[in-house]
Design an enzyme around this catalytic site. Sequence first.
Site, PDB file in Angstrom:
ATOM      1  N   ARG A 175       0.833  -1.200   0.000  1.00 62.65           N
ATOM      2  CA  ARG A 175       0.000   0.000   0.000  1.00 62.65           C
ATOM      3  C   ARG A 175       0.866   1.248   0.000  1.00 62.65           C
ATOM      4  O   ARG A 175       1.930   1.268   0.637  1.00 62.65           O
ATOM      5  CB  ARG A 175      -0.896   0.047   1.250  1.00 62.65           C
ATOM      6  CG  ARG A 175      -2.167  -0.734   1.138  1.00 62.65           C
ATOM      7  CD  ARG A 175      -3.023  -0.499   2.353  1.00 62.65           C
ATOM      8  NE  ARG A 175      -2.894  -1.588   3.318  1.00 62.65           N
ATOM      9  CZ  ARG A 175      -3.314  -1.509   4.575  1.00 62.65           C
ATOM     10  NH1 ARG A 175      -3.839  -0.390   5.025  1.00 62.65           N
ATOM     11  NH2 ARG A 175      -3.198  -2.535   5.389  1.00 62.65           N
ATOM     12  N   SER A 189      -8.381  -0.559  -1.259  1.00 61.07           N
ATOM     13  CA  SER A 189      -9.302  -1.021  -0.223  1.00 61.07           C
ATOM     14  C   SER A 189     -10.158   0.140   0.276  1.00 61.07           C
ATOM     15  O   SER A 189     -10.823   0.803  -0.496  1.00 61.07           O
ATOM     16  CB  SER A 189      -8.523  -1.688   0.905  1.00 61.07           C
ATOM     17  OG  SER A 189      -9.379  -2.282   1.848  1.00 61.07           O
ATOM     18  N   HIS A 190     -10.122   0.410   1.581  1.00 61.27           N
ATOM     19  CA  HIS A 190     -10.952   1.453   2.177  1.00 61.27           C
ATOM     20  C   HIS A 190     -10.167   2.734   2.424  1.00 61.27           C
ATOM     21  O   HIS A 190     -10.666   3.656   3.075  1.00 61.27           O
ATOM     22  CB  HIS A 190     -11.518   0.955   3.511  1.00 61.27           C
ATOM     23  CG  HIS A 190     -10.447   0.654   4.518  1.00 61.27           C
ATOM     24  ND1 HIS A 190      -9.726  -0.519   4.483  1.00 61.27           N
ATOM     25  CD2 HIS A 190      -9.952   1.379   5.556  1.00 61.27           C
ATOM     26  CE1 HIS A 190      -8.839  -0.508   5.466  1.00 61.27           C
ATOM     27  NE2 HIS A 190      -8.957   0.625   6.132  1.00 61.27           N
ATOM     28  N   LYS A 220      -3.175  -6.614  -3.529  1.00 62.45           N
ATOM     29  CA  LYS A 220      -3.419  -7.799  -2.720  1.00 62.45           C
ATOM     30  C   LYS A 220      -3.154  -9.019  -3.598  1.00 62.45           C
ATOM     31  O   LYS A 220      -3.545  -9.039  -4.764  1.00 62.45           O
ATOM     32  CB  LYS A 220      -4.863  -7.820  -2.201  1.00 62.45           C
ATOM     33  CG  LYS A 220      -5.182  -6.715  -1.213  1.00 62.45           C
ATOM     34  CD  LYS A 220      -6.616  -6.813  -0.698  1.00 62.45           C
ATOM     35  CE  LYS A 220      -6.912  -5.711   0.318  1.00 62.45           C
ATOM     36  NZ  LYS A 220      -8.305  -5.791   0.825  1.00 62.45           N
ATOM     37  N   ASP A 274     -17.067  -2.022   1.890  1.00 60.65           N
ATOM     38  CA  ASP A 274     -15.900  -1.153   1.852  1.00 60.65           C
ATOM     39  C   ASP A 274     -15.457  -0.952   0.405  1.00 60.65           C
ATOM     40  O   ASP A 274     -16.115  -1.428  -0.531  1.00 60.65           O
ATOM     41  CB  ASP A 274     -14.773  -1.715   2.721  1.00 60.65           C
ATOM     42  CG  ASP A 274     -14.093  -2.928   2.126  1.00 60.65           C
ATOM     43  OD1 ASP A 274     -14.730  -3.663   1.364  1.00 60.65           O
ATOM     44  OD2 ASP A 274     -12.899  -3.148   2.431  1.00 60.65           O
ATOM     45  N   ASP A 295     -13.265  -2.112  -1.623  1.00 60.37           N
ATOM     46  CA  ASP A 295     -13.000  -3.220  -2.551  1.00 60.37           C
ATOM     47  C   ASP A 295     -13.883  -4.433  -2.299  1.00 60.37           C
ATOM     48  O   ASP A 295     -13.651  -5.503  -2.857  1.00 60.37           O
ATOM     49  CB  ASP A 295     -11.522  -3.612  -2.537  1.00 60.37           C
ATOM     50  CG  ASP A 295     -11.069  -4.271  -1.247  1.00 60.37           C
ATOM     51  OD1 ASP A 295     -11.643  -3.960  -0.191  1.00 60.37           O
ATOM     52  OD2 ASP A 295     -10.124  -5.080  -1.289  1.00 60.37           O
ATOM     53  N   ASP A 355     -14.491  -6.574   0.120  1.00 60.58           N
ATOM     54  CA  ASP A 355     -14.209  -7.785   0.887  1.00 60.58           C
ATOM     55  C   ASP A 355     -14.713  -7.691   2.325  1.00 60.58           C
ATOM     56  O   ASP A 355     -14.603  -8.645   3.090  1.00 60.58           O
ATOM     57  CB  ASP A 355     -12.726  -8.162   0.849  1.00 60.58           C
ATOM     58  CG  ASP A 355     -11.799  -7.087   1.381  1.00 60.58           C
ATOM     59  OD1 ASP A 355     -12.289  -6.051   1.883  1.00 60.58           O
ATOM     60  OD2 ASP A 355     -10.564  -7.269   1.285  1.00 60.58           O
ATOM     61  N   ARG A 356     -15.287  -6.538   2.703  1.00 53.81           N
ATOM     62  CA  ARG A 356     -15.874  -6.367   4.030  1.00 53.81           C
ATOM     63  C   ARG A 356     -17.293  -5.826   3.898  1.00 53.81           C
ATOM     64  O   ARG A 356     -17.623  -5.175   2.916  1.00 53.81           O
ATOM     65  CB  ARG A 356     -15.049  -5.391   4.871  1.00 53.81           C
ATOM     66  CG  ARG A 356     -13.665  -5.898   5.205  1.00 53.81           C
ATOM     67  CD  ARG A 356     -12.982  -5.013   6.229  1.00 53.81           C
ATOM     68  NE  ARG A 356     -12.671  -3.691   5.711  1.00 53.81           N
ATOM     69  CZ  ARG A 356     -13.089  -2.554   6.244  1.00 53.81           C
ATOM     70  NH1 ARG A 356     -13.904  -2.558   7.290  1.00 53.81           N
ATOM     71  NH2 ARG A 356     -12.732  -1.402   5.728  1.00 53.81           N
ATOM     72  N   HIS A 391     -14.645  -8.367   7.869  1.00 55.89           N
ATOM     73  CA  HIS A 391     -14.201  -9.468   7.015  1.00 55.89           C
ATOM     74  C   HIS A 391     -14.909 -10.736   7.493  1.00 55.89           C
ATOM     75  O   HIS A 391     -14.781 -11.130   8.658  1.00 55.89           O
ATOM     76  CB  HIS A 391     -12.689  -9.692   7.133  1.00 55.89           C
ATOM     77  CG  HIS A 391     -11.836  -8.662   6.491  1.00 55.89           C
ATOM     78  ND1 HIS A 391     -11.576  -8.662   5.142  1.00 55.89           N
ATOM     79  CD2 HIS A 391     -11.168  -7.600   6.996  1.00 55.89           C
ATOM     80  CE1 HIS A 391     -10.774  -7.647   4.842  1.00 55.89           C
ATOM     81  NE2 HIS A 391     -10.521  -6.983   5.963  1.00 55.89           N
TER      82      HIS A 391
END
Length: 467
Positions: A21, A109-110, A119, A244, A246, A248-249, A331
């Site tokens: 990141r 992501s967030h 990732k 979020d 991307d 995944d949450r 997650h």
Amino acid sequence: MTTPSLRHRFHRSVLREYDIRGVVGETLGEDDARAIGRAFGSVVAKAGGTSVCVGRDGRLSSPDLEAALVEGLAATGLEVRRIGVGPTPMLYFAVNHTAASAGIMVTGSHNPPDHNGFKMLLAQRPFYGRDITLLGRVAAAGAFLTGEGRVRDVPVFPDYVERLRADWDGGTRALTVVWDAGNGAAGAVMAALAGRLPGHHILLNGAIDGTFPAHHPDPTDPETLVQLQRTVLEQAADLGIAFDGDGDRLGVVDGRGRILWGDHILPILAEPVLAAHPGAPIIADVKASQSLFDQIKRLGGRPVMGRTGHSLIKARMAELKAPLAGEMSGHIFFADRYYGYDDGLYAAVRLLGVIAGWPEGETLADRYDIMPHPLNTPELRFPCPDDQKFDIVQAVKARLVEEGAIINDVDGVRVTTPKGWWLLRASNTQAVLVGRCEAATQAGLDDLRAELARRLREAGATMPAFG
């Protein structure tokens, strides 16, 4: 083959424990993406891999970073399968669906709009920790394999949506659901999926927009859920679901607009899973409420406390063959009927199916009312230099061991007392220490916070005052 002219050094801040990141234009750019492609591609090829799936989120910087990444991967001789824009779980799905050797997702992501990252997974397992450190060494040495790769577009969007829908098990009961993608990468999948489920669905912020004009896409931040809560109440909906950046949450609010955190959601999902897998291990991270672990035990499962971090949870899940796991951050990982990775959209389908299967008239708000509600702090995050944070945690732990305290040291130290518990751990991704406390009463919670602050002072650190 070592190629000295291609040697590359990354900014010291971008190679993290779970992923890569950085801030675009400052610590992360196209040259870094190209070097990541060459390094990751070399690792994949040396492991015997021949193909890699690549996806990207909707951030403004993602197209250029993805193009450079693909160039680097192809230069190592791999077949690169570009799946296009979508959530990170769609990339994970693509690796499984197309039997690829590896996958890499361009996503911030967030994080804020000017951030981005990567990732990765190799042979269906998370690529993290020492694996990411290895990429830095390979790039610094220019130890890249070379070859003539192939690049082709392999769209998996329709197959992914159908795979999500296929595990709907709530019959035809019509729920009213508000969905909020926060203009993140889950937007298009969210719309397609909601259109294939029974019930009435209201969609918010579904247009993928890397500037995130509506609000920041992080369902662990209550401020980002305000629009969702308001719409749930206005529409008299059964519940609301947010994702979020991307996908995944997920975050959840009930029909009265109350937020359910990960340790509220997990026992609801665990009930049917444990009916199908009696005695199975169910994993939650060390920050989760004690009431969650107690509920898993009451449901006939084996509660397991794990380290925080999506890659660490996935690895532990595979080791224990756990059918379900989750984190406070939202997650949720299903291996029951699914692949064992975190997918906010899949978790939403399973959650809606559970709720739709309850007796007519029973609501998520009803369930929330009867859940245990101990008092707890949010995550207490405070700055601490990277070269000191783990030493401070070890110093606190050593003193606790000397005193015979009841501790769990799977991730930092979680201390159980007659009043409740408190946690101190070092973040794996930032120069911060993380604390959390939980008690049955406000007086108990105040005492635990004071205890945490005292232990930190004894180790030479200071916890700021939190409201």
